[in-house]
Design a protein around this motif. Structure first.
Motif, PDB file in Angstrom:
ATOM      1  N   ASN A  21      63.743  45.048  17.206  1.00 52.02           N
ATOM      2  CA  ASN A  21      65.001  45.811  17.234  1.00 52.02           C
ATOM      3  C   ASN A  21      65.163  46.641  15.965  1.00 52.02           C
ATOM      4  O   ASN A  21      64.239  47.415  15.668  1.00 52.02           O
ATOM      5  CB  ASN A  21      66.220  44.972  17.643  1.00 52.02           C
ATOM      6  N   ASP A  22      66.255  46.550  15.270  1.00 54.02           N
ATOM      7  CA  ASP A  22      66.622  47.531  14.244  1.00 54.02           C
ATOM      8  C   ASP A  22      65.505  47.923  13.246  1.00 54.02           C
ATOM      9  O   ASP A  22      64.811  47.058  12.726  1.00 54.02           O
ATOM     10  CB  ASP A  22      67.752  46.991  13.359  1.00 54.02           C
ATOM     11  N   GLN A  38      63.288  44.567  12.552  1.00 57.60           N
ATOM     12  CA  GLN A  38      63.636  43.276  13.127  1.00 57.60           C
ATOM     13  C   GLN A  38      62.602  42.927  14.187  1.00 57.60           C
ATOM     14  O   GLN A  38      62.342  43.718  15.113  1.00 57.60           O
ATOM     15  CB  GLN A  38      65.034  43.347  13.752  1.00 57.60           C
ATOM     16  N   PHE A  46      64.888  38.697  22.175  1.00 62.67           N
ATOM     17  CA  PHE A  46      65.517  38.423  20.879  1.00 62.67           C
ATOM     18  C   PHE A  46      65.453  36.916  20.624  1.00 62.67           C
ATOM     19  O   PHE A  46      65.525  36.134  21.565  1.00 62.67           O
ATOM     20  CB  PHE A  46      66.974  38.912  20.904  1.00 62.67           C
ATOM     21  N   MET A  50      64.403  35.473  13.567  1.00 61.35           N
ATOM     22  CA  MET A  50      64.105  36.897  13.394  1.00 61.35           C
ATOM     23  C   MET A  50      63.583  37.141  11.987  1.00 61.35           C
ATOM     24  O   MET A  50      64.063  36.542  11.026  1.00 61.35           O
ATOM     25  CB  MET A  50      65.362  37.734  13.646  1.00 61.35           C
ATOM     26  N   TRP A  82      68.041  38.922   8.976  1.00 62.81           N
ATOM     27  CA  TRP A  82      68.564  40.039   9.755  1.00 62.81           C
ATOM     28  C   TRP A  82      68.525  41.338   8.957  1.00 62.81           C
ATOM     29  O   TRP A  82      67.996  41.398   7.855  1.00 62.81           O
ATOM     30  CB  TRP A  82      69.981  39.698  10.240  1.00 62.81           C
ATOM     31  N   SER A  83      69.168  42.365   9.517  1.00 57.41           N
ATOM     32  CA  SER A  83      68.976  43.735   9.025  1.00 57.41           C
ATOM     33  C   SER A  83      69.452  43.980   7.602  1.00 57.41           C
ATOM     34  O   SER A  83      70.318  43.273   7.088  1.00 57.41           O
ATOM     35  CB  SER A  83      69.653  44.714   9.973  1.00 57.41           C
ATOM     36  N   ARG A 146      77.574  41.576   7.822  1.00 61.18           N
ATOM     37  CA  ARG A 146      76.122  41.788   7.785  1.00 61.18           C
ATOM     38  C   ARG A 146      75.703  43.248   7.592  1.00 61.18           C
ATOM     39  O   ARG A 146      76.500  44.159   7.651  1.00 61.18           O
ATOM     40  CB  ARG A 146      75.487  41.241   9.062  1.00 61.18           C
ATOM     41  N   ASP A 147      74.388  43.406   7.399  1.00 54.92           N
ATOM     42  CA  ASP A 147      73.692  44.694   7.408  1.00 54.92           C
ATOM     43  C   ASP A 147      74.004  45.590   6.202  1.00 54.92           C
ATOM     44  O   ASP A 147      74.535  46.696   6.352  1.00 54.92           O
ATOM     45  CB  ASP A 147      73.963  45.457   8.720  1.00 54.92           C
ATOM     46  N   GLU A 201      78.174  47.238  13.022  1.00 52.02           N
ATOM     47  CA  GLU A 201      76.819  46.813  12.736  1.00 52.02           C
ATOM     48  C   GLU A 201      76.098  47.969  12.040  1.00 52.02           C
ATOM     49  O   GLU A 201      76.383  49.138  12.299  1.00 52.02           O
ATOM     50  CB  GLU A 201      76.089  46.449  14.029  1.00 52.02           C
ATOM     51  N   CYS A 202      75.136  47.600  11.211  1.00 52.53           N
ATOM     52  CA  CYS A 202      74.268  48.580  10.550  1.00 52.53           C
ATOM     53  C   CYS A 202      74.988  49.849  10.096  1.00 52.53           C
ATOM     54  O   CYS A 202      74.626  50.955  10.513  1.00 52.53           O
ATOM     55  CB  CYS A 202      73.113  48.962  11.474  1.00 52.53           C
ATOM     56  N   TYR A 272      70.203  52.979  18.814  1.00 49.67           N
ATOM     57  CA  TYR A 272      71.167  52.051  18.206  1.00 49.67           C
ATOM     58  C   TYR A 272      70.662  51.535  16.861  1.00 49.67           C
ATOM     59  O   TYR A 272      69.453  51.526  16.594  1.00 49.67           O
ATOM     60  CB  TYR A 272      71.412  50.873  19.155  1.00 49.67           C
ATOM     61  N   ALA A 273      71.626  51.064  16.055  1.00 49.25           N
ATOM     62  CA  ALA A 273      71.322  50.364  14.798  1.00 49.25           C
ATOM     63  C   ALA A 273      70.408  51.192  13.906  1.00 49.25           C
ATOM     64  O   ALA A 273      69.512  50.670  13.244  1.00 49.25           O
ATOM     65  CB  ALA A 273      70.698  48.990  15.084  1.00 49.25           C
ATOM     66  N   TRP A 290      66.630  52.393  16.820  1.00 52.33           N
ATOM     67  CA  TRP A 290      66.052  51.437  17.777  1.00 52.33           C
ATOM     68  C   TRP A 290      66.384  51.890  19.202  1.00 52.33           C
ATOM     69  O   TRP A 290      67.525  52.198  19.509  1.00 52.33           O
ATOM     70  CB  TRP A 290      66.628  50.045  17.511  1.00 52.33           C
TER      71      TRP A 290
HETATM   72  C1  FRU Z   1      72.061  45.260  15.403  1.00 52.91           C
HETATM   73  C2  FRU Z   1      72.008  43.809  14.909  1.00 52.91           C
HETATM   74  C3  FRU Z   1      72.443  43.702  13.467  1.00 52.91           C
HETATM   75  C4  FRU Z   1      71.759  42.444  13.022  1.00 52.91           C
HETATM   76  C5  FRU Z   1      70.448  42.526  13.746  1.00 52.91           C
HETATM   77  C6  FRU Z   1      69.846  41.210  14.143  1.00 52.91           C
HETATM   78  O1  FRU Z   1      71.229  45.473  16.484  1.00 52.91           O
HETATM   79  O2  FRU Z   1      72.798  42.986  15.747  1.00 52.91           O
HETATM   80  O3  FRU Z   1      73.842  43.688  13.286  1.00 52.91           O
HETATM   81  O4  FRU Z   1      71.583  42.366  11.640  1.00 52.91           O
HETATM   82  O5  FRU Z   1      70.678  43.308  14.901  1.00 52.91           O
HETATM   83  O6  FRU Z   1      68.553  41.375  14.639  1.00 52.91           O
END
Ligand code: FRU
Length: 537
Positions: A21-22, A38, A46, A50, A82-83, A146-147, A201-202, A272-273, A290
Motif C-alpha cells: 500500500n502507501d 507499506q 493487508f 506491516m 506504518w506510514s 499517524r503518518d 491519513e497520510c 490514495y495515501a 498507491w
Molecule cells: C493509509 C494507511 C495509513 C497507515 C497505513 C498502514 O492507507 O491506512 O494511515 O499508516 O495505511 O499500512
C-alpha cells in the motif's frame, strides 16, 4: 495462471509478490532515488505485520528491491511499522519518521537513521534508542494518530512536522516542533482542522512556486510560493492551496475543504495515501500514490499480489493558481518503443478507428482533439452537478452532441471488452464545460470487479485550447491525464479477453458532431527493469 498473471504490470512499480500500500519516505539522496512502501511480507492481503520495504533507482523507472528497511522488532512498533516520511537534515543525511503500532495497539511516532551513510543504497536502518518520540496527546485516541510528514525548518529555526489525526469530530494536522529533531513538543493548536472530513491519513504539506513549474524544497518559505495541504480520507486524496503563516502557526487555505465533490483532488479515480518529495537534481516535486486493486479478495489471493504505485508524477501549481497540475515524469519516455502518429484526422459522428501497430496492453498514447463545431454543443444547466454522477448517468455508449469522444483502451477487436476514457463538451451558464470520464462498465466479462464510473471537470476554455488526453496503459492499470494534466483519472481493470496481443486501442466519437484529431502519438512501452535480491520475501 497465464490469465491471472496478465494483470501484472510492465512499467509500474510493484514487488515480486504480496500486498503493497502507501508509498513511504520517497527521497533523492546522493545520486539515488529511494522508495519505501507499506508491504505485507506474508501475503496478498493487508496484514498485522506491516513493514517498510525498500527499493532504489537511478531514474525512478528501473528499480532494485533491497532488503526490508523497517520491520516490527521493538515494543514501540511490534505490531507494525506504518506510514511515514523522510527528511534530509542539512549536513547530516536522511532521517525517517514513521508510525509504530506498539504493544498496546497504540499509534506512536518513531525515528530511524541509516546505519552507514557511505552505503550508497542506505540499506540498513537503525531505530532511535529513545523511541517513541511522540505518543498520542491528551484527548487523541491511540488509533487516530499517524503518518508523519517530511519535516520543514521554520522561520525561527525550529523543525516542524505534522501528524494526521481525528479528534473532537475533526480531521486535523497536529503540529509538533523541535530544536534538535529528537525532542518534539506538540504545538497548542493543529496547523489545520476541519469538521468536514474524516480522519486524516497520510497528510502532506509543501510549498509550490507561484510563477514556475519547478519544485522547491519543503522548507522554502517566501513570497514566491503558496502552500499545499493534502489529506487522505473517504478513499481519495484531497488538497487545498493556501498561505502558510509560520508566525501564527496557521495554514489559511484559499478555499477550505467543503466535504463535497467540489473539493480539489489529485486524481478522480483510484489513487490514495500519496506523498510528494522534492527532487533536488531536477528541481521538481514528485508525487507517488498507491493504486489498489478493484477485483475480489479471492482474486487477490489467487494472483498472489495486490496494489501498485502510480507512475511518479511531476506536480506544480497551475497558471491560474487555483489548482495543481500533474504529468508523468519525463523519464518514462525512455521506455518508448515503436511509435505511430496521425495528424489532422477527422473523426466523423458515430465512428471509430483503430490505432494499429503498437502493443495496446502496454502503451503510452497522447491525443489532441480539435472541435470544429464547438458552438453546436448542447446546453448543461450547471448548478452544482457532481461530474462523477454525470459520468455514471451517461456512459460511453450514450450519444451526445459534442462527445462522448476519446479512447477505447484494453479493448477486444469486437469491442465486447473495452474501457473508455472520454470527453463531453457542454455549453454552461458561464462558458463551456469540459467533462472527462472513465467508463469501466464493459472493462471485463466478469462480475466480481468494481466497475465504478469516474469523472472530473477540466478547467479549460475549449475556444482557446484544444482538448488533450494522455493515457498510460499497463495491463490492469490506465492512468489518464486530461487537459495537459489538469484532471487525472486512474483506473484498475481486469479484462478476460483483451489481454496481451488480444488487446486493442481505438479512437471513438459517439457524438452527433464531428471532432478532429490534430495529433496523435502512441508508443509501445518497453518493460522496466526490476531486479530483486535473492532473499527478498
Ligand atoms: C493509509 C494507511 C495509513 C497507515 C497505513 C498502514 O492507507 O491506512 O494511515 O499508516 O495505511 O499500512
Amino acid at each position: 495462471l497465464q490469465e491471472k498473471q496478465s494483470y501484472r504490470t510492465s512499467f509500474h512499480f510493484q514487488p515480486p509478490r504480496n500486498w503493497l500500500n502507501d508509498p513511504n519516505g520517497p527521497m533523492w539522496y546522493r545520486g539515488v532515488y529511494h522508495l519505501f512502501y507499506q508491504y505485507n511480507p506474508y501475503g496478498a492481503l493487508f496484514g498485522d505485520f506491516m513493514i517498510w520495504a525498500h527499493s532504489v533507482s537511478y531514474d525512478l523507472i528501473n528499480w532494485i528491491h533491497l532488503n526490508h528497511a523497517l520491520c516490527p522488532t521493538e515494543p514501540y512498533d511490534i505490531n507494525s511499522c506504518w506510514s511515514g516520511s523522510a527528511t534530509i537534515l542539512p549536513g547530516k543525511g536522511p532521517v525517517i519518521l514513521y508510525t509504530g503500532i506498539d504493544a498496546n495497539q497504540c499509534q506512536v511516532q518513531n525515528m530511524a537513521m541509516p546505519k552507514n551513510l557511505s552505503d550508497p543504497f542506505l540499506e540498513e536502518w537503525i531505530k532511535f534508542a529513545q523511541n517513541p518520540i511522540m505518543t498520542p496527546p491528551d484527548g487523541v485516541e491511540g488509533n487516530n494518530f499517524r503518518d508523519p510528514t517530511t519535516a520543514w525548518l521554520s522561520h525561527d529555526g525550529k523543525w516542524n512536522v505534522i501528524i494526521g489525526s481525528w479528534n473532537n469530530n475533526q480531521g486535523m494536522a497536529i503540529l509538533y516542533q523541535s530544536e534538535d529533531f529528537f525532542n518534539w513538543t506538540k504545538y497548542q493548536d493543529p496547523l489545520y482542522s476541519t469538521e468536514r472530513t474524516g480522519m486524516w491519513e497520510c497528510p502532506d504539506f509543501y510549498p509550490v512556486s507561484v510563477n514556475s513549474t519547478y519544485g522547491v524544497d519543503t522548507s522554502v518559505l517566501n513570497a514566491g510560493v503558496k502552500h499545499v495541504m493534502k489529506a487522505s480520507f473517504n478513499s481519495h486524496d484531497y488538497y487545498m492551496i493556501g498561505t502558510y503563516v509560520p508566525e501564527m502557526e496557521k495554514y489559511i487555505p484559499d478555499n477550505d475543504f467543503t466535504g463535497t465533490g467540489m473539493d480539489l483532488r489529485y486524481d478522480h479515480g483510484k489513487f490514495y495515501a500519496s506523498k510528494t518529495f522534492f527532487d533536488s537534481v531536477k528541481n521538481r516535486r514528485i508525487l507517488w500514490g498507491w493504486v489498489n486493486e478493484s477485483d475480489s479478495i479471492e482474486d487477490d489471493m489467487d494472483k498472489g499480489w495486490s496494489g501498485l504505485q502510480s507512475i511518479p508524477r511531476r506536480i506544480w501549481l497551475d497558471r491560474s493558481g487555483k489548482q495543481l497540475v500533474q504529468w508523468p515524469i519525463e523519464e518514462i519516455n525512455k521506455l518508448h518503443g515503436k511509435k505511430v502518429t496521425f495528424l489532422d484526422k477527422k473523426i466523423d459522428s458515430e465512428s471509430i478507428f483503430e490505432v494499429q501497430g503498437i502493443t495496446a496492453a502496454q502503451a503510452d498514447v497522447e491525443v489532441v482533439f480539435e472541435l470544429p463545431e464547438l458552438q453546436e454543443a448542447e446546453f448543461l444547466n450547471l448548478t452544482a452537478v457532481d461530474p462523477q454522477l454525470l459520468c455514471s448517468d451517461a456512459n460511453a455508449s450514450i450519444k451526445g452532441r459534442l462527445g462522448p469522444f476519446g479512447l477505447l483502451t484494453l479493448a477486444t477487436k469486437d469491442l465486447t471488452e473495452q474501457t473508455a476514457i472520454f470527453f463531453r463538451i457542454f455549453k454552461g451558464l458561464k462558458g463551456y464545460v469540459v467533462l472527462m470520464c472513465s467508463d469501466q462498465s464493459r472493462s471485463a466479462l466478469r462480475d466480481e470487479v468494481d466497475k465504478t464510473a469516474y469523472g472530473a471537470f477540466i478547467d479549460i476554455d475549449p475556444q482557446r485550447e484544444n482538448i488533450s488526453l494522455r493515457s498510460l496503459i499497463d495491463h490492469s492499470i490506465i492512468e489518464s491525464f486530461g487537459g495537459e494534466g489538469r484532471a487525472c483519472i486512474t483506473n484498475r481493470v481486469y479484462p478476460k479477453l483483451a489481454i496481451h496481443e488480444e488487446a486493442h486501442l481505438f479512437i471513438f466519437n459517439n457524438g452527433t458532431l464531428s471532432v478532429t484529431i490534430s495529433s496523435l502519438n502512441a508508443w509501445s512501452m518497453n518493460k522496466a527493469q526490476i531486479n530483486h535480491k535473492e532473499n527478498f520475501i
